[in-house]
Motif scaffolding. Structure first.
Motif, PDB file in Angstrom:
ATOM      1  N   THR A  18       0.868  -1.171   0.000  1.00  0.00           N
ATOM      2  CA  THR A  18       0.000   0.000   0.000  1.00  0.00           C
ATOM      3  C   THR A  18       0.909   1.226   0.000  1.00  0.00           C
ATOM      4  O   THR A  18       1.781   1.351   0.864  1.00  0.00           O
ATOM      5  CB  THR A  18      -0.911   0.020   1.237  1.00  0.00           C
ATOM      6  OG1 THR A  18      -1.711  -1.174   1.254  1.00  0.00           O
ATOM      7  CG2 THR A  18      -1.826   1.237   1.224  1.00  0.00           C
ATOM      8  N   ALA A  19       0.724   2.097  -0.972  1.00  0.00           N
ATOM      9  CA  ALA A  19       1.547   3.301  -1.062  1.00  0.00           C
ATOM     10  C   ALA A  19       0.775   4.492  -0.499  1.00  0.00           C
ATOM     11  O   ALA A  19      -0.442   4.577  -0.650  1.00  0.00           O
ATOM     12  CB  ALA A  19       1.950   3.576  -2.509  1.00  0.00           C
ATOM     13  N   ILE A  20       1.486   5.390   0.159  1.00  0.00           N
ATOM     14  CA  ILE A  20       0.906   6.617   0.681  1.00  0.00           C
ATOM     15  C   ILE A  20       1.520   7.783  -0.083  1.00  0.00           C
ATOM     16  O   ILE A  20       2.748   7.945  -0.120  1.00  0.00           O
ATOM     17  CB  ILE A  20       1.195   6.786   2.192  1.00  0.00           C
ATOM     18  CG1 ILE A  20       0.782   5.529   2.968  1.00  0.00           C
ATOM     19  CG2 ILE A  20       0.475   8.026   2.725  1.00  0.00           C
ATOM     20  CD1 ILE A  20      -0.693   5.205   2.947  1.00  0.00           C
ATOM     21  N   TRP A  21       0.660   8.601  -0.670  1.00  0.00           N
ATOM     22  CA  TRP A  21       1.094   9.734  -1.492  1.00  0.00           C
ATOM     23  C   TRP A  21       0.715  11.045  -0.799  1.00  0.00           C
ATOM     24  O   TRP A  21      -0.357  11.153  -0.207  1.00  0.00           O
ATOM     25  CB  TRP A  21       0.422   9.692  -2.860  1.00  0.00           C
ATOM     26  CG  TRP A  21       0.616   8.415  -3.609  1.00  0.00           C
ATOM     27  CD1 TRP A  21      -0.071   7.235  -3.424  1.00  0.00           C
ATOM     28  CD2 TRP A  21       1.543   8.160  -4.664  1.00  0.00           C
ATOM     29  NE1 TRP A  21       0.365   6.273  -4.296  1.00  0.00           N
ATOM     30  CE2 TRP A  21       1.362   6.817  -5.074  1.00  0.00           C
ATOM     31  CE3 TRP A  21       2.503   8.941  -5.312  1.00  0.00           C
ATOM     32  CZ2 TRP A  21       2.104   6.242  -6.096  1.00  0.00           C
ATOM     33  CZ3 TRP A  21       3.239   8.372  -6.334  1.00  0.00           C
ATOM     34  CH2 TRP A  21       3.038   7.035  -6.721  1.00  0.00           C
ATOM     35  N   GLU A  22       1.586  12.032  -0.938  1.00  0.00           N
ATOM     36  CA  GLU A  22       1.300  13.356  -0.395  1.00  0.00           C
ATOM     37  C   GLU A  22       1.448  14.386  -1.506  1.00  0.00           C
ATOM     38  O   GLU A  22       2.374  14.313  -2.321  1.00  0.00           O
ATOM     39  CB  GLU A  22       2.255  13.689   0.759  1.00  0.00           C
ATOM     40  CG  GLU A  22       1.933  15.022   1.427  1.00  0.00           C
ATOM     41  CD  GLU A  22       2.830  15.304   2.624  1.00  0.00           C
ATOM     42  OE1 GLU A  22       2.466  16.173   3.440  1.00  0.00           O
ATOM     43  OE2 GLU A  22       3.895  14.664   2.745  1.00  0.00           O
TER      44      GLU A  22
ATOM     45  N   VAL B 106      -1.502   5.879  12.214  1.00  0.00           N
ATOM     46  CA  VAL B 106      -0.745   6.969  11.606  1.00  0.00           C
ATOM     47  C   VAL B 106       0.017   7.702  12.711  1.00  0.00           C
ATOM     48  O   VAL B 106      -0.581   8.275  13.622  1.00  0.00           O
ATOM     49  CB  VAL B 106      -1.676   7.938  10.854  1.00  0.00           C
ATOM     50  CG1 VAL B 106      -0.846   8.999  10.129  1.00  0.00           C
ATOM     51  CG2 VAL B 106      -2.546   7.179   9.851  1.00  0.00           C
ATOM     52  N   MET B 107       1.325   7.680  12.617  1.00  0.00           N
ATOM     53  CA  MET B 107       2.190   8.260  13.643  1.00  0.00           C
ATOM     54  C   MET B 107       2.678   9.642  13.203  1.00  0.00           C
ATOM     55  O   MET B 107       2.542  10.021  12.040  1.00  0.00           O
ATOM     56  CB  MET B 107       3.386   7.326  13.890  1.00  0.00           C
ATOM     57  CG  MET B 107       3.000   5.873  14.129  1.00  0.00           C
ATOM     58  SD  MET B 107       1.954   5.628  15.576  1.00  0.00           S
ATOM     59  CE  MET B 107       3.156   5.917  16.881  1.00  0.00           C
ATOM     60  N   PRO B 108       3.237  10.417  14.113  1.00  0.00           N
ATOM     61  CA  PRO B 108       3.803  11.721  13.733  1.00  0.00           C
ATOM     62  C   PRO B 108       4.821  11.575  12.610  1.00  0.00           C
ATOM     63  O   PRO B 108       5.540  10.572  12.523  1.00  0.00           O
ATOM     64  CB  PRO B 108       4.477  12.196  15.027  1.00  0.00           C
ATOM     65  CG  PRO B 108       3.713  11.515  16.124  1.00  0.00           C
ATOM     66  CD  PRO B 108       3.348  10.174  15.579  1.00  0.00           C
ATOM     67  N   GLY B 109       4.847  12.581  11.737  1.00  0.00           N
ATOM     68  CA  GLY B 109       5.779  12.535  10.618  1.00  0.00           C
ATOM     69  C   GLY B 109       5.327  11.615   9.505  1.00  0.00           C
ATOM     70  O   GLY B 109       6.141  11.190   8.678  1.00  0.00           O
TER      71      GLY B 109
END
Length: 349
Positions: A97-101, A146-149
């Protein structure tokens, strides 16, 4: 205006082409399409890419603004925006699973979540954006914190399904997770006081559940009703005591309300409940259907009825139907024919 008064028809606004393989899933970006902000959505495909589409405010036409590629090595099966719209999660048959910003207008892959043994089929964010759920052909459901950063940490691996898990979906207001599977069931997962997740209910044949693969589910705006769709060609409506559910004192079970059958003649792949109460479905018969709650006083009859239908909405299977944001009745549909269509459900005079 009452939805059950008058006739409706589905008008095609635009056909979007660009994907070179079947389009599996769509996701509208939160906080777009309202307040003068142009609507935006993402689509994902067997061509291993994700496309970001945006409507031009002046021409009203839709254009592909960006293609997210060279990250996934196999089909991208599902995509989901975080509630803030800042992050996009994409689930792939490459087991990641990719996370995009969105950084300065360009999308960057900022994290890759690994752990599933094989194809990741679906991904879903909870209402606060603090949790992410993924599911896979490996029969498991993973919950990520979901953690900081923008770090992601696996909080729990949920085992309980006996077959491929097709979809995960968080309840819109409470951190309770729902998963539907090739094993014909929907499982409801909740966290106890010690932070452990477990299955608190199974919606299956023993309680008027489906008799074949459950492909998708969707909640109504109030969160007190749930609709599921299946390979058994039916839709099922479930309801719960939302006040009891939100109080969190004890688990509020979901009970079967009614079954809709006879409206699609092949597998129903997708279902989405609009904020104003219209249920849209897409199926392998290439058609799209719309249902609303019936106000007729029917004794032991269906509590929902057909509002409108579109035969041959696409040339091949309709894999996803998703209501757009805003007040207008925009619907996007994705198909095995490689196209996306934007529709308006319009009331006839």
């Amino acid at each position: 205006m009452q939805l059950y008064d008058g006739n409706f028809e589905l008008k095609e606004i635009q056909k979007l082409e660009g994907h070179t393989d079947r389009v599996w899933s769509l996701a509208w970006k939160p906080a777009t399409g309202v307040g003068g902000i142009p609507p935006v959505f993402a689509s994902c495909s067997g061509d291993k890419t994700v496309r970001i589409w945006e409507q031009d405010p002046s021409t009203r036409s839709w254009d592909c603004k960006e293609v997210l590629e060279e990250t996934h090595t196999r089909t991208v099966r599902s995509c989901a925006w975080s509630p803030s719209g800042n992050l996009l999660a994409t689930a792939s048959f490459d087991a990641t699973t990719a996370i995009w910003e969105n950084v300065g207008g360009d999308y960057e892959c900022i994290a890759t979540l690994e752990g599933h043994e094989n194809e990741v089929k679906n991904v879903s964010w909870n209402a606060s954006g603090s949790l992410l759920a993924t599911c896979s052909r490996d029969k498991s459901v993973w919950i990520w914190e979901v953690m900081p950063g923008n770090e992601f940490e696996c909080a729990s691996v949920l085992q309980g399904h006996t077959q491929d898990v097709k979809m995960v979906q968080w309840h819109p207001t409470v951190d309770v997770l729902f998963s539907c599977s090739y094993d014909n069931t929907v499982k409801v997962w909740a966290e106890d006081g010690d932070g452990d997740w477990s299955c608190v209910q199974t919606l299956g044949e023993s309680n008027n559940g489906h008799s074949s693969t459950v492909w998708a589910l969707s909640f109504n705006a109030g969160g007190d009703k749930l609709v599921t769709c299946s390979d058994d060609l039916t839709l099922k409506i479930w309801e719960t005591d939302i006040v009891a559910m939100q109080s969190g004192d004890s688990y509020a079970p979901w009970n079967h309300l009614c079954t809709l059958s006879g409206y699609h003649d092949r597998t129903i792949f997708s279902v989405h409940w609009s904020r104003e109460g219209i249920i849209a479905t897409g199926a392998a018969d290439d058609g799209i259907r719309f249902f609303v709650e019936s106000k007729d006083d029917l004794v032991d009859g269906p509590l929902y009825k057909l509002l409108s239908k579109k035969e041959k909405a696409h040339n091949m299977d309709v894999n996803s139907v998703q209501w757009g944001p805003g007040e207008n009745r925009l619907l996007a549909s994705a198909s095995d024919d490689g196209t996306i269509k934007i529709w308006e459900l319009a009331q006839l005079n």
